[in-house]
Design a protein around this motif. Structure first.
Motif, PDB file in Angstrom:
ATOM      1  N   HIS A 150       0.788  -1.227   0.000  1.00 54.30           N
ATOM      2  CA  HIS A 150       0.000   0.000   0.000  1.00 54.30           C
ATOM      3  C   HIS A 150       0.824   1.283   0.000  1.00 54.30           C
ATOM      4  O   HIS A 150       0.279   2.357  -0.261  1.00 54.30           O
ATOM      5  N   PHE A 151       2.119   1.184   0.270  1.00 58.70           N
ATOM      6  CA  PHE A 151       2.895   2.403   0.508  1.00 58.70           C
ATOM      7  C   PHE A 151       3.949   2.651  -0.563  1.00 58.70           C
ATOM      8  O   PHE A 151       4.590   1.732  -1.057  1.00 58.70           O
ATOM      9  N   ARG A 152       4.101   3.922  -0.895  1.00 58.52           N
ATOM     10  CA  ARG A 152       5.116   4.357  -1.850  1.00 58.52           C
ATOM     11  C   ARG A 152       6.444   4.541  -1.128  1.00 58.52           C
ATOM     12  O   ARG A 152       6.520   4.421   0.101  1.00 58.52           O
ATOM     13  N   GLN A 153       7.481   4.867  -1.879  1.00 57.13           N
ATOM     14  CA  GLN A 153       8.810   5.048  -1.283  1.00 57.13           C
ATOM     15  C   GLN A 153       8.839   6.182  -0.263  1.00 57.13           C
ATOM     16  O   GLN A 153       9.643   6.158   0.668  1.00 57.13           O
ATOM     17  N   ASN A 154       7.993   7.179  -0.441  1.00 54.71           N
ATOM     18  CA  ASN A 154       7.977   8.296   0.510  1.00 54.71           C
ATOM     19  C   ASN A 154       7.032   8.040   1.688  1.00 54.71           C
ATOM     20  O   ASN A 154       6.776   8.922   2.499  1.00 54.71           O
ATOM     21  N   PHE A 155       6.467   6.815   1.750  1.00 56.75           N
ATOM     22  CA  PHE A 155       5.586   6.359   2.830  1.00 56.75           C
ATOM     23  C   PHE A 155       4.199   6.998   2.799  1.00 56.75           C
ATOM     24  O   PHE A 155       3.466   6.928   3.777  1.00 56.75           O
ATOM     25  N   SER A 156       3.832   7.611   1.683  1.00 58.00           N
ATOM     26  CA  SER A 156       2.433   7.951   1.467  1.00 58.00           C
ATOM     27  C   SER A 156       1.716   6.683   1.017  1.00 58.00           C
ATOM     28  O   SER A 156       2.335   5.737   0.520  1.00 58.00           O
ATOM     29  N   SER A 157       0.403   6.679   1.187  1.00 59.75           N
ATOM     30  CA  SER A 157      -0.366   5.469   0.937  1.00 59.75           C
ATOM     31  C   SER A 157      -1.313   5.610  -0.247  1.00 59.75           C
ATOM     32  O   SER A 157      -1.941   6.652  -0.440  1.00 59.75           O
ATOM     33  N   TYR A 158      -1.416   4.538  -1.019  1.00 61.47           N
ATOM     34  CA  TYR A 158      -2.520   4.411  -1.963  1.00 61.47           C
ATOM     35  C   TYR A 158      -3.807   4.201  -1.165  1.00 61.47           C
ATOM     36  O   TYR A 158      -3.777   3.667  -0.052  1.00 61.47           O
ATOM     37  N   HIS A 159      -4.915   4.598  -1.747  1.00 57.49           N
ATOM     38  CA  HIS A 159      -6.186   4.341  -1.079  1.00 57.49           C
ATOM     39  C   HIS A 159      -6.613   2.888  -1.291  1.00 57.49           C
ATOM     40  O   HIS A 159      -6.895   2.170  -0.334  1.00 57.49           O
ATOM     41  N   VAL A 160      -6.624   2.435  -2.549  1.00 58.49           N
ATOM     42  CA  VAL A 160      -7.117   1.103  -2.889  1.00 58.49           C
ATOM     43  C   VAL A 160      -6.021   0.297  -3.573  1.00 58.49           C
ATOM     44  O   VAL A 160      -5.347   0.801  -4.473  1.00 58.49           O
ATOM     45  N   VAL A 161      -5.846  -0.944  -3.138  1.00 59.34           N
ATOM     46  CA  VAL A 161      -5.028  -1.907  -3.868  1.00 59.34           C
ATOM     47  C   VAL A 161      -5.932  -3.076  -4.221  1.00 59.34           C
ATOM     48  O   VAL A 161      -6.572  -3.670  -3.343  1.00 59.34           O
ATOM     49  N   ASP A 162      -5.999  -3.396  -5.506  1.00 59.53           N
ATOM     50  CA  ASP A 162      -6.814  -4.503  -5.977  1.00 59.53           C
ATOM     51  C   ASP A 162      -5.917  -5.702  -6.236  1.00 59.53           C
ATOM     52  O   ASP A 162      -4.873  -5.580  -6.898  1.00 59.53           O
ATOM     53  N   TYR A 163      -6.314  -6.867  -5.716  1.00 57.00           N
ATOM     54  CA  TYR A 163      -5.487  -8.067  -5.803  1.00 57.00           C
ATOM     55  C   TYR A 163      -6.081  -9.080  -6.776  1.00 57.00           C
ATOM     56  O   TYR A 163      -7.309  -9.183  -6.935  1.00 57.00           O
ATOM     57  N   ASP A 164      -5.200  -9.824  -7.402  1.00 54.01           N
ATOM     58  CA  ASP A 164      -5.581 -10.929  -8.274  1.00 54.01           C
ATOM     59  C   ASP A 164      -5.908 -12.133  -7.390  1.00 54.01           C
ATOM     60  O   ASP A 164      -5.065 -12.587  -6.611  1.00 54.01           O
ATOM     61  N   THR A 165      -7.109 -12.651  -7.500  1.00 53.99           N
ATOM     62  CA  THR A 165      -7.523 -13.731  -6.612  1.00 53.99           C
ATOM     63  C   THR A 165      -6.860 -15.069  -6.951  1.00 53.99           C
ATOM     64  O   THR A 165      -6.861 -15.984  -6.121  1.00 53.99           O
ATOM     65  N   LEU A 166      -6.293 -15.202  -8.148  1.00 60.34           N
ATOM     66  CA  LEU A 166      -5.617 -16.446  -8.526  1.00 60.34           C
ATOM     67  C   LEU A 166      -4.159 -16.456  -8.084  1.00 60.34           C
ATOM     68  O   LEU A 166      -3.667 -17.457  -7.559  1.00 60.34           O
ATOM     69  N   THR A 167      -3.471 -15.325  -8.267  1.00 68.05           N
ATOM     70  CA  THR A 167      -2.042 -15.270  -7.931  1.00 68.05           C
ATOM     71  C   THR A 167      -1.770 -14.667  -6.555  1.00 68.05           C
ATOM     72  O   THR A 167      -0.711 -14.877  -5.989  1.00 68.05           O
ATOM     73  N   GLY A 168      -2.726 -13.890  -6.057  1.00 72.89           N
ATOM     74  CA  GLY A 168      -2.520 -13.202  -4.784  1.00 72.89           C
ATOM     75  C   GLY A 168      -1.729 -11.920  -4.904  1.00 72.89           C
ATOM     76  O   GLY A 168      -1.480 -11.236  -3.904  1.00 72.89           O
ATOM     77  N   GLU A 169      -1.327 -11.546  -6.107  1.00 70.31           N
ATOM     78  CA  GLU A 169      -0.496 -10.367  -6.311  1.00 70.31           C
ATOM     79  C   GLU A 169      -1.346  -9.106  -6.523  1.00 70.31           C
ATOM     80  O   GLU A 169      -2.472  -9.182  -7.019  1.00 70.31           O
ATOM     81  N   ALA A 170      -0.761  -7.974  -6.174  1.00 70.64           N
ATOM     82  CA  ALA A 170      -1.430  -6.694  -6.427  1.00 70.64           C
ATOM     83  C   ALA A 170      -1.500  -6.463  -7.933  1.00 70.64           C
ATOM     84  O   ALA A 170      -0.496  -6.585  -8.631  1.00 70.64           O
ATOM     85  N   ARG A 171      -2.674  -6.150  -8.424  1.00 70.73           N
ATOM     86  CA  ARG A 171      -2.847  -5.954  -9.869  1.00 70.73           C
ATOM     87  C   ARG A 171      -3.100  -4.498 -10.236  1.00 70.73           C
ATOM     88  O   ARG A 171      -2.899  -4.094 -11.364  1.00 70.73           O
ATOM     89  N   ARG A 172      -3.550  -3.683  -9.273  1.00 68.19           N
ATOM     90  CA  ARG A 172      -3.816  -2.270  -9.562  1.00 68.19           C
ATOM     91  C   ARG A 172      -3.793  -1.473  -8.260  1.00 68.19           C
ATOM     92  O   ARG A 172      -4.272  -1.961  -7.228  1.00 68.19           O
ATOM     93  N   LYS A 173      -3.216  -0.275  -8.330  1.00 72.00           N
ATOM     94  CA  LYS A 173      -3.183   0.617  -7.169  1.00 72.00           C
ATOM     95  C   LYS A 173      -3.796   1.946  -7.587  1.00 72.00           C
ATOM     96  O   LYS A 173      -3.399   2.521  -8.605  1.00 72.00           O
ATOM     97  N   MET A 174      -4.749   2.432  -6.785  1.00 69.77           N
ATOM     98  CA  MET A 174      -5.542   3.573  -7.237  1.00 69.77           C
ATOM     99  C   MET A 174      -6.190   4.272  -6.048  1.00 69.77           C
ATOM    100  O   MET A 174      -5.960   3.911  -4.890  1.00 69.77           O
ATOM    101  N   THR A 175      -7.018   5.263  -6.376  1.00 72.37           N
ATOM    102  CA  THR A 175      -7.812   5.937  -5.359  1.00 72.37           C
ATOM    103  C   THR A 175      -9.285   5.766  -5.667  1.00 72.37           C
ATOM    104  O   THR A 175      -9.673   5.439  -6.799  1.00 72.37           O
ATOM    105  N   PHE A 176     -10.113   5.991  -4.661  1.00 72.14           N
ATOM    106  CA  PHE A 176     -11.559   6.056  -4.837  1.00 72.14           C
ATOM    107  C   PHE A 176     -12.080   7.367  -4.261  1.00 72.14           C
ATOM    108  O   PHE A 176     -12.984   7.980  -4.809  1.00 72.14           O
ATOM    109  N   GLN A 177     -11.475   7.813  -3.169  1.00 76.27           N
ATOM    110  CA  GLN A 177     -11.925   9.040  -2.516  1.00 76.27           C
ATOM    111  C   GLN A 177     -10.898  10.171  -2.573  1.00 76.27           C
ATOM    112  O   GLN A 177     -11.177  11.269  -2.105  1.00 76.27           O
ATOM    113  N   GLY A 178      -9.724   9.902  -3.135  1.00 79.21           N
ATOM    114  CA  GLY A 178      -8.688  10.917  -3.195  1.00 79.21           C
ATOM    115  C   GLY A 178      -8.701  11.708  -4.493  1.00 79.21           C
ATOM    116  O   GLY A 178      -9.559  11.531  -5.363  1.00 79.21           O
TER     117      GLY A 178
END
Length: 390
Positions: free
Chosen positions: A210-238
């Motif tokens: 969830h966190f960038r190199q500067n320690f700010s956070s993404y709002h939403v991370v969407d995961y792939d249910t087959l691999t368990g890996e993060a597939r998209r990082k985005m906002t919904f309310q930001g």
């Protein structure tokens, strides 16, 4: 230009940290009591005709907006009543807290979202902390069972939302860190380590993705249910996918502070310190410590503030000050934030249907709850006030 930005950042931080704490705490609590009495009067009038509405959320078009128990914010008002009881010792606040807490009891079975933690722990959790009511203990444990049913072991996280299934596979929002407190409590109360383990796995997955190199956070991370890996990082309310939504940063700070006091895992303390550094050293943080709704809105300063984010940050910093090597600094900064909220963001007693804080921002991209009182701002403001006396 770069030099000017750096100088502005230093000026902002210096002015912000220099302020002395100037809060008449007895008057603040007295005003909070008056506002809550007023709120109860407004609630009574609404519930006479709409008993399904159980808790106040905000002011909409000049009137008090009430919501059903399933709303994610439903636990905050009972929590406020419990804190008033904690501070005053007055039995009538205990009775009111018990009444409004009971209205949420069915939410222990509601597995439709991760918000069972917000709803139950702010209400029943505070109630159990102050009364040791064994029934509250049972509700907390059942609520934890409901929450862990949303856990995916392949991903190592609890699913946040069920809507927009055409857009997301397994969305996890940074807000979800706050619901882990329910799970830690359930392990203490039941002796079953499952809840603790799920909380730790979720915290670790959030820490990783969830966190960038500067320690700010993404709002939403969407995961792939087959691999368990993060597939998209985005906002919904930001403001934008790569922006730092203020309340999201506050949830992250509070969540990892809480995970540290529950586990004593130093990784969580380091993360909390790093998030605090991002927030407090940010050039976009105003002098009074009350952030704009998003640190990266290009229209700053002509954008709304978020008093709720400041209240959450202040409460988290007071708690973090007990564990971090920067404790004295954090306590001073949290005190300044509390001073700003108290002196410049509070309602006058008798106004705004009984809300305490003004100028919060809920969901600006949807133009929803912008520059209004919101119940979770009041909750974390009173919590910060209680913690400031430690």
């Amino acid at each position: 230009m770069k030099v000017k930005v750096i100088l502005f950042a230093l000026f902002t931080i210096g002015c912000f940290e220099a302020g002395a704490q100037k809060i008449n705490r007895s008057k603040v609590w007295s005003d909070a009591v008056k506002q809550s009495d007023l709120m109860l009067e407004h609630i009574s009038m609404i519930r006479d005709t709409k008993p399904e509405l159980v808790t106040p959320r905000t002011i909409e078009e000049g009137s008090l907006k009430m919501v059903k128990s399933g709303d994610w914010t439903s636990g905050f008002f009972p929590g406020i009543l419990w804190m008033l009881y904690q501070h005053t010792g007055n039995g009538h606040w205990k009775q009111d807290a018990e009444k409004f807490t009971a209205l949420l009891e069915k939410e222990q079975w509601n597995g439709d979202s991760h918000d069972v933690g917000f709803k139950i722990y702010c209400s029943f959790g505070n109630g159990y902390r102050l009364t040791n009511n064994p029934h509250y203990k049972d509700v907390i444990i059942q609520s934890a069972k409901t929450l862990v049913a949303r856990y995916n072991s392949k991903i190592g996280a609890i699913r946040s939302w069920d809507f927009r299934r055409d857009q997301w596979q397994f969305p996890v929002i940074v807000d979800n860190m706050m619901n882990l407190e329910l799970l830690f409590a359930a392990t203490r109360l039941s002796g079953d380590s499952l809840y603790y383990q799920v909380a730790v796995h979720h915290a670790n997955t959030t820490l990783k993705n969830h966190f960038r190199q500067n320690f700010s956070s993404y709002h939403v991370v969407d995961y792939d249910t087959l691999t368990g890996e993060a597939r998209r990082k985005m906002t919904f309310q930001g403001y934008a996918d790569e922006s730092a939504w203020a309340r999201g940063q506050a949830w992250g700070l509070y969540g990892f502070t809480m995970c540290y006091w529950e586990t004593k895992d130093k990784r969580y303390l380091q993360q909390a310190d790093s998030i605090a550094s991002f927030i407090l050293n940010n050039a976009a943080l105003p002098k009074d410590g009350v952030p704009y709704w998003d640190f990266n809105d290009r229209s700053i300063p002509a954008v709304p503030r978020d008093a709720s984010a400041a209240a959450i940050i202040a409460s988290a910093l007071f708690e973090l000050s007990q564990y971090s090597s920067q404790g004295a600094r954090y306590k001073k900064i949290a005190g300044k934030m509390l001073e700003s909220l108290t002196n410049h963001y509070r309602s006058k007693p008798g106004d705004h249907s009984g809300f305490i804080l003004l100028h919060s921002t809920g969901h600006k991209p949807a133009n929803s709850e912008v520059d209004v009182p919101i119940n979770y701002a009041d909750y974390y403001y009173l919590e910060a006030l209680l913690r400031s006396g430690k």
